[in-house]
Scaffold this motif. Structure first.
Motif, PDB file in Angstrom:
ATOM      1  N   ILE A   1       0.833  -1.198   0.000  1.00 39.08           N
ATOM      2  CA  ILE A   1       0.000   0.000   0.000  1.00 39.08           C
ATOM      3  C   ILE A   1       0.871   1.252   0.000  1.00 39.08           C
ATOM      4  O   ILE A   1       0.722   2.133  -0.854  1.00 39.08           O
ATOM      5  N   PHE A   2       1.807   1.341   0.928  1.00 40.63           N
ATOM      6  CA  PHE A   2       2.606   2.560   1.041  1.00 40.63           C
ATOM      7  C   PHE A   2       3.648   2.690  -0.061  1.00 40.63           C
ATOM      8  O   PHE A   2       3.975   3.804  -0.462  1.00 40.63           O
ATOM      9  N   ARG A   3       4.131   1.578  -0.612  1.00 41.99           N
ATOM     10  CA  ARG A   3       5.066   1.644  -1.754  1.00 41.99           C
ATOM     11  C   ARG A   3       4.360   2.158  -3.006  1.00 41.99           C
ATOM     12  O   ARG A   3       5.010   2.581  -3.950  1.00 41.99           O
ATOM     13  N   SER A   4       3.051   2.128  -3.019  1.00 41.48           N
ATOM     14  CA  SER A   4       2.272   2.550  -4.182  1.00 41.48           C
ATOM     15  C   SER A   4       2.014   4.053  -4.232  1.00 41.48           C
ATOM     16  O   SER A   4       1.471   4.554  -5.213  1.00 41.48           O
ATOM     17  N   LEU A   5       2.398   4.787  -3.206  1.00 42.60           N
ATOM     18  CA  LEU A   5       2.018   6.195  -3.090  1.00 42.60           C
ATOM     19  C   LEU A   5       3.056   7.160  -3.633  1.00 42.60           C
ATOM     20  O   LEU A   5       4.267   6.943  -3.511  1.00 42.60           O
ATOM     21  N   LYS A   6       2.551   8.264  -4.192  1.00 38.85           N
ATOM     22  CA  LYS A   6       3.412   9.387  -4.578  1.00 38.85           C
ATOM     23  C   LYS A   6       3.996   9.983  -3.307  1.00 38.85           C
ATOM     24  O   LYS A   6       3.302  10.084  -2.292  1.00 38.85           O
ATOM     25  N   GLY A   7       5.235  10.394  -3.365  1.00 43.83           N
ATOM     26  CA  GLY A   7       5.859  11.038  -2.217  1.00 43.83           C
ATOM     27  C   GLY A   7       6.507  10.085  -1.235  1.00 43.83           C
ATOM     28  O   GLY A   7       7.159  10.515  -0.293  1.00 43.83           O
ATOM     29  N   VAL A   8       6.343   8.772  -1.443  1.00 46.14           N
ATOM     30  CA  VAL A   8       6.989   7.775  -0.585  1.00 46.14           C
ATOM     31  C   VAL A   8       8.233   7.282  -1.317  1.00 46.14           C
ATOM     32  O   VAL A   8       8.141   6.753  -2.424  1.00 46.14           O
TER      33      VAL A   8
ATOM     34  N   PHE B   1       8.997   9.375   3.611  1.00 45.96           N
ATOM     35  CA  PHE B   1       8.163  10.183   2.733  1.00 45.96           C
ATOM     36  C   PHE B   1       8.595  11.644   2.690  1.00 45.96           C
ATOM     37  O   PHE B   1       9.241  12.149   3.607  1.00 45.96           O
ATOM     38  N   ASP B   2       8.210  12.297   1.610  1.00 47.49           N
ATOM     39  CA  ASP B   2       8.453  13.720   1.412  1.00 47.49           C
ATOM     40  C   ASP B   2       7.170  14.462   1.776  1.00 47.49           C
ATOM     41  O   ASP B   2       6.168  14.354   1.057  1.00 47.49           O
ATOM     42  N   GLN B   3       7.173  15.188   2.873  1.00 54.86           N
ATOM     43  CA  GLN B   3       5.968  15.868   3.338  1.00 54.86           C
ATOM     44  C   GLN B   3       5.509  16.965   2.379  1.00 54.86           C
ATOM     45  O   GLN B   3       4.374  17.447   2.496  1.00 54.86           O
ATOM     46  N   GLN B   4       6.335  17.350   1.420  1.00 60.03           N
ATOM     47  CA  GLN B   4       5.905  18.318   0.405  1.00 60.03           C
ATOM     48  C   GLN B   4       4.996  17.651  -0.640  1.00 60.03           C
ATOM     49  O   GLN B   4       4.225  18.316  -1.313  1.00 60.03           O
ATOM     50  N   GLN B   5       5.096  16.321  -0.740  1.00 64.79           N
ATOM     51  CA  GLN B   5       4.288  15.580  -1.719  1.00 64.79           C
ATOM     52  C   GLN B   5       3.108  14.847  -1.096  1.00 64.79           C
ATOM     53  O   GLN B   5       2.086  14.648  -1.753  1.00 64.79           O
ATOM     54  N   ILE B   6       3.255  14.416   0.142  1.00 63.50           N
ATOM     55  CA  ILE B   6       2.174  13.706   0.834  1.00 63.50           C
ATOM     56  C   ILE B   6       2.285  14.012   2.326  1.00 63.50           C
ATOM     57  O   ILE B   6       3.369  13.913   2.914  1.00 63.50           O
ATOM     58  N   SER B   7       1.185  14.387   2.904  1.00 65.18           N
ATOM     59  CA  SER B   7       1.209  14.804   4.312  1.00 65.18           C
ATOM     60  C   SER B   7       1.088  13.602   5.251  1.00 65.18           C
ATOM     61  O   SER B   7       0.581  12.539   4.868  1.00 65.18           O
ATOM     62  N   LEU B   8       1.512  13.807   6.459  1.00 64.01           N
ATOM     63  CA  LEU B   8       1.360  12.801   7.497  1.00 64.01           C
ATOM     64  C   LEU B   8      -0.127  12.471   7.691  1.00 64.01           C
ATOM     65  O   LEU B   8      -0.498  11.304   7.820  1.00 64.01           O
TER      66      LEU B   8
END
Length: 169
Positions: free
Chosen positions: A17-24, A49-56
């Motif tokens: 799931i998390f490997r599938s996300l933008k910003g991870v 993760f990059d918090q500029q691309q995906i928030s906590l």
């Protein structure tokens, strides 16, 4: 780059799931323990993760909606429903996000924000389990339905290359 831990389902599912996300940028799969409740390690992942691309907050929402975050069951020792934080700011943000997301669930959310204590990486042959071979029966029967649900609810957060990959399996 920040990191945060998630547990609640099998770590193969959570990793996919998390490997599938933008910003991870990466996901470490294994077992996490927290000293807050003297917990034994349970299956979990650490998400970089990059918090500029995906928030906590978005990561927490995805986590709650992709595992049984309201279910107490006999496997909770192995699959603790938790967000493992690395500092007080993350702990406060994760706690607030869980509380705010409660309105999206009919039953009480049991997921807890806990301070990270230890991590043990899984064996190499189990890392990136889904994306190495999505045709395995476990991937087809257990992981794929979760990824398809991810696409339905959080399509804009899923990396386009992963979207195509998921849709083809």
């Amino acid at each position: 780059m920040q990191k945060i831990g998630f547990g609640g389902s099998c770590h193969w599912c959570t990793e996919a799931i998390f490997r599938s996300l933008k910003g991870v940028s990466s996901v470490d799969q294994g077992w996490i323990a927290s000293d807050a409740e003297n917990t034994t390690p349970s299956e979990a992942v650490i998400v970089h993760f990059d918090q500029q691309q995906i928030s906590l907050e978005t990561l927490v929402a995805i986590h709650l909606h992709t595992h049984s975050c309201t279910a107490e069951h006999t496997m909770r020792g192995k699959y603790r429903s938790a967000v493992y934080t690395f500092n007080d700011a993350q702990l406060n943000a994760a706690t607030a996000a869980i509380k705010a997301l409660q309105t999206e669930f009919e039953q009480p959310v049991i997921t807890k924000a806990l301070p990270f204590q230890t991590f043990k990486l899984n064996s190499e042959n189990y890392l990136d389990y889904y994306y190495k071979d999505p045709s395995k029966p476990f991937c087809q029967n257990i992981v794929n339905p979760k990824l398809k649900a991810l696409l339905i609810r959080f399509k804009n957060q899923v990396d386009p290359d992963k979207q195509n990959y998921i849709q083809n399996f």
